[in-house]
Scaffold this active site. Structure first.
Site, PDB file in Angstrom:
ATOM      1  N   ASP A  67       0.822  -1.214   0.000  1.00 15.76           N
ATOM      2  CA  ASP A  67       0.000   0.000   0.000  1.00 15.76           C
ATOM      3  C   ASP A  67       0.855   1.262   0.000  1.00 15.76           C
ATOM      4  OD1 ASP A  67       0.908  -0.421   2.610  1.00 15.76           O
ATOM      5  OD2 ASP A  67      -1.055  -1.013   3.356  1.00 15.76           O
ATOM      6  N   ASN A 137      -7.495  -3.999  14.061  1.00 16.69           N
ATOM      7  CA  ASN A 137      -8.880  -4.251  13.620  1.00 16.69           C
ATOM      8  C   ASN A 137      -8.961  -5.386  12.601  1.00 16.69           C
ATOM      9  OD1 ASN A 137      -7.815  -3.136  11.326  1.00 16.69           O
ATOM     10  ND2 ASN A 137      -9.223  -1.404  11.204  1.00 16.69           N
ATOM     11  N   HIS A 139      -7.177  -5.674   9.797  1.00 21.25           N
ATOM     12  CA  HIS A 139      -6.904  -5.365   8.385  1.00 21.25           C
ATOM     13  C   HIS A 139      -5.581  -5.987   7.925  1.00 21.25           C
ATOM     14  CE1 HIS A 139      -4.693  -1.248   9.236  1.00 21.25           C
ATOM     15  NE2 HIS A 139      -3.874  -2.255   9.344  1.00 21.25           N
ATOM     16  N   GLU A 144      -9.573  -2.492   5.131  1.00 21.74           N
ATOM     17  CA  GLU A 144     -10.231  -2.300   6.422  1.00 21.74           C
ATOM     18  C   GLU A 144     -11.455  -3.221   6.515  1.00 21.74           C
ATOM     19  OE1 GLU A 144      -8.488  -0.782   8.399  1.00 21.74           O
ATOM     20  OE2 GLU A 144      -8.197   1.341   8.042  1.00 21.74           O
TER      21      GLU A 144
END
Ligand code: PGA
Length: 268
Positions: A67, A137, A139, A144
């Site tokens: 990313d 979380n 990801h 996400e």
């Protein structure tokens, strides 16, 4: 999934580096998927050390990062390009022409840029070994919760939790991006092997959901349950919510015996 629990984060990095070394030394034109964040920094230190001691060369290695922040120039110290330069590229013999990040400069169309990134990966023959971290979380990359499990490289809006988790890396006078280009979950799933590293107690819940929860968009890393060759390297703190430690240990001992008998059988 192969789950390996080590005593500490240093051992996680050391063993992740052995996987990378094996790929680089085995395949003439290896394609390595790279991750940013705090977790892989110690892996990159190990790789730099291996390079300095002539154990590996990056001359023929091609890399694709997971990313990159949106609207951040490559030369911005907060870009993931700068992170990779600082932690790996500047210290090894890699040809920068063979290092790719999913960028989308101002004025460029994120959709077209995403498709072009997918194309580049394909033309290179696909990723052999994808390094991954995991967010608190769940990801992977910047996929996400609620990301499609079939997603491809595209632009994503970050969750408040991710923005808060990463705010430690930005000075108060620096603007923190809220969007990023990221490989999709399907892009990650295409890698021949995925190697996920997780360390620290703040990852324990996400690790538990990834390994023992149902496959769900609410924990994007749980998609790896469907990957043929997913290896998960944990320290004790990140593994603290798992209940089957002794099984994982036993399975790994048995695997080591197979490796002793037959050698490594990673099919890159
Ligand atoms: P971290 O991030 O290594 O900084 O904890 C991991 C991730 O968000 O993938």
């Amino acid at each position: 999934m192969q789950i390996i629990i080590y005593d500490n984060a240093q051992q996680v990095a050391h063993n992740a580096a052995l996987w990378v070394k094996e790929l680089i030394n085995k395949k003439p034109d290896p394609v390595l998927g790279l991750a940013t964040g705090s977790t892989p920094i110690s892996l990159y230190k190990q790789l730099v050390e291996q390079h300095k001691t002539n154990q590996i060369s990056f001359k023929n290695v091609t890399t694709f990062n997971l990313d990159e922040y949106h609207h951040i120039a490559p030369e911005n110290p907060q870009s993931y390009r700068s992170f990779m330069a600082e932690n790996l590229f500047n210290h090894v013999d890699i040809d920068l022409k063979n290092t790719y990040l999913p960028t989308c400069a101002t004025g460029q169309n994120p959709r077209e840029q995403g498709l072009a990134y997918e194309d580049k990966i394909k033309k290179q023959g696909g990723v052999d070994l994808q390094i991954l971290g995991i967010g608190a979380n769940g990801h992977i990359g910047f996929n996400e919760p609620t990301s499609s499990l079939s997603s491809r490289t595209r632009i994503k809006t970050l969750t408040q939790q991710t923005i808060t988790d990463n705010s430690r890396l930005f000075r108060p006078d620096e603007e923190q991006p809220t969007m990023a280009m990221t490989m999709g979950i399907a892009t990650i799933m295409d890698a021949r092997y995925v190697l996920l590293m997780a360390t620290g107690a703040n990852k324990a819940n996400a690790v538990k959901d990834m390994i023992t929860g149902g496959v769900s968009v609410m924990c994007p890393a749980s998609a790896l349950q469907m990957h043929e060759n997913a290896i998960v390297l944990l320290d004790k703190a990140a593994a603290s919510e798992l209940s089957d430690h002794s099984y994982y240990q036993w399975a790994n001992n048995e695997n080591s015996k197979l490796i002793e008998d037959y050698g490594y059988f990673h099919n890159y």
